[in-house]
Design a protein around this motif. Structure first.
Motif, mmCIF file in Angstrom:
data_model
loop_
_atom_site.group_PDB
_atom_site.id
_atom_site.type_symbol
_atom_site.label_atom_id
_atom_site.label_comp_id
_atom_site.label_asym_id
_atom_site.label_seq_id
_atom_site.Cartn_x
_atom_site.Cartn_y
_atom_site.Cartn_z
ATOM 1 N N UNK A 33 117.640 -14.144 119.831
ATOM 2 C CA UNK A 33 117.525 -13.038 120.650
ATOM 3 C C UNK A 33 116.360 -12.286 120.143
ATOM 4 N N UNK A 34 115.453 -11.787 120.917
ATOM 5 C CA UNK A 34 114.418 -10.721 120.220
ATOM 6 C C UNK A 34 115.131 -9.626 118.993
ATOM 7 N N UNK A 35 114.221 -9.807 118.268
ATOM 8 C CA UNK A 35 114.509 -9.005 117.083
ATOM 9 C C UNK A 35 113.664 -7.655 117.037
ATOM 10 N N UNK A 36 114.557 -6.516 117.338
ATOM 11 C CA UNK A 36 114.054 -5.269 117.407
ATOM 12 C C UNK A 36 114.414 -4.179 116.073
ATOM 13 N N UNK A 37 113.416 -3.740 115.507
ATOM 14 C CA UNK A 37 113.621 -2.999 114.211
ATOM 15 C C UNK A 37 113.468 -1.758 114.543
ATOM 16 N N UNK A 38 114.369 -0.859 114.144
ATOM 17 C CA UNK A 38 113.995 0.665 114.626
ATOM 18 C C UNK A 38 113.784 1.478 113.043
ATOM 19 N N UNK A 39 112.817 2.179 113.151
ATOM 20 C CA UNK A 39 112.644 3.272 111.806
ATOM 21 C C UNK A 39 112.400 4.643 112.600
ATOM 22 N N UNK A 40 112.085 5.506 111.900
ATOM 23 C CA UNK A 40 111.762 7.045 111.973
ATOM 24 C C UNK A 40 111.154 7.931 110.803
ATOM 25 N N UNK A 41 111.111 9.294 110.964
ATOM 26 C CA UNK A 41 110.880 10.018 110.001
ATOM 27 C C UNK A 41 111.863 11.154 109.835
ATOM 28 N N UNK A 42 112.963 11.222 110.753
ATOM 29 C CA UNK A 42 113.931 12.104 110.664
ATOM 30 C C UNK A 42 115.137 11.970 109.522
ATOM 31 N N UNK A 43 114.931 10.529 109.415
ATOM 32 C CA UNK A 43 116.344 10.085 108.426
ATOM 33 C C UNK A 43 117.178 9.217 109.047
ATOM 34 N N UNK A 44 117.900 8.274 108.490
ATOM 35 C CA UNK A 44 118.656 7.071 108.988
ATOM 36 C C UNK A 44 119.971 7.804 109.728
#
Length: 302
Positions: A7-18
């Protein structure tokens, strides 16, 4: 570290913290579709306004975090660090098909894009040829709630699915990444609008404070984070010892910019979709000016 399916691999990141509600809501919505393999590589703590800074001279720690339906790691680094590590071969055995940075608490339009760690979390994969999106929500105190993040994530699914479909078909353009801003009243948004990066920014000044307590969440700037308690005025020129200053919002810049600017459309209630590239090309009239200018400064210039 992890083997993934087809399946498509979607990675999530951010700057507000995990642990930020915007990231958690986005991950839950992605997992609930049962369409993707969901990966998370996000800062261990808040890294707002880190821009595209990276950790260079010392190792960064990584710890596995339990997030239902996803493979997740908390990284003691900047958003760009998290994205870079996440698209390497080390955490997830190769790059994801798509990186999504967000959902940020607060819009990222106009000149704010320069400061944004959220946008940097998408720019870093883009620099390395990995398709990416950044998503921010125009949070308003007294009006917004954490439930809005779920609504916003669901509103972004058509864009996410379309991007993944174009990637699969080999038709997705690689010359830009998309910066998405969600309006405050996301439940009643007026639709989707392609915009350009505007010139808006919040005017931020400084004020003196009395305490040197390091109350900030950002480990990169912890020495600059102090209690926002007004202090006794001290003449800087005659300071007997170290004194402290903190930033404060002064005003919103007023602009008469054309209506296709990102911040104009998001304030009108649209979900804005703004293509962003890594190159910062000056406007044509500025290039023309400096071509003539340099000939006067250095006659031999081309």
């Amino acid at each position: 570290m992890e083997g993934m399916g087809s399946r498509p691999r979607v990675m999530v990141t951010n700057d507000d913290g995990i642990d930020a509600p915007g990231l958690r809501a986005l991950v839950r919505v992605l997992v609930s579709t049962d369409l993707y393999t969901v990966l998370v590589s996000a800062p261990h703590s808040e890294m707002s306004a880190a821009s595209h800074s990276i950790t260079w001279r010392h190792p960064i720690g990584v710890i596995k975090v339990e997030i239902e339906g996803a493979t997740a790691y908390a990284v003691r680094g900047t958003p760009a660090d998290c994205a870079s590590l996440g698209i390497s071969d080390l955490l997830f055995n190769g790059p994801p098909d798509l990186v999504i940075s967000g959902i940020n608490m607060g819009s990222n339009c106009g000149y704010h894009i320069v400061y944004s760690g959220t946008v940097a979390g998408a720019r870093e994969p883009f620099l390395h040829g990995v398709p990416s999106l950044s998503i921010s929500y125009d949070w308003a105190g007294g009006k917004s709630s954490v439930d809005d993040y779920k609504v916003g994530a669901e509103a972004c699914l058509p864009i996410i699915n379309a991007v993944l479909n174009d990637i699969r078909n080999g038709t997705y353009p690689r010359g830009a990444f998309l910066n998405i801003d969600l309006p405050t009243d996301i439940l009643h948004h007026k639709g989707y609008k392609v915009t350009k990066q505007g010139k808006h920014m919040t005017k931020i000044g400084w004020k003196q404070v009395s305490s040197s307590t390091q109350g900030g969440k950002n480990p990169l700037t912890k020495n600059m984070q102090v209690d926002s308690v007004p202090g006794e005025e001290i003449s800087v020129s005659s300071m007997p010892q170290e004194v402290f200053f903190t930033r404060e919002i002064r005003s919103q810049q007023v602009s008469t910019e054309e209506n296709d600017a990102d911040y104009v459309a998001v304030r009108e209630g649209y979900i804005t979709v703004t293509p962003i590239a890594a190159l910062s090309n000056a406007e044509i009239d500025m290039r023309s000016y400096y071509k003539e200018w340099i000939r006067h400064v250095v006659p031999s210039a081309l």
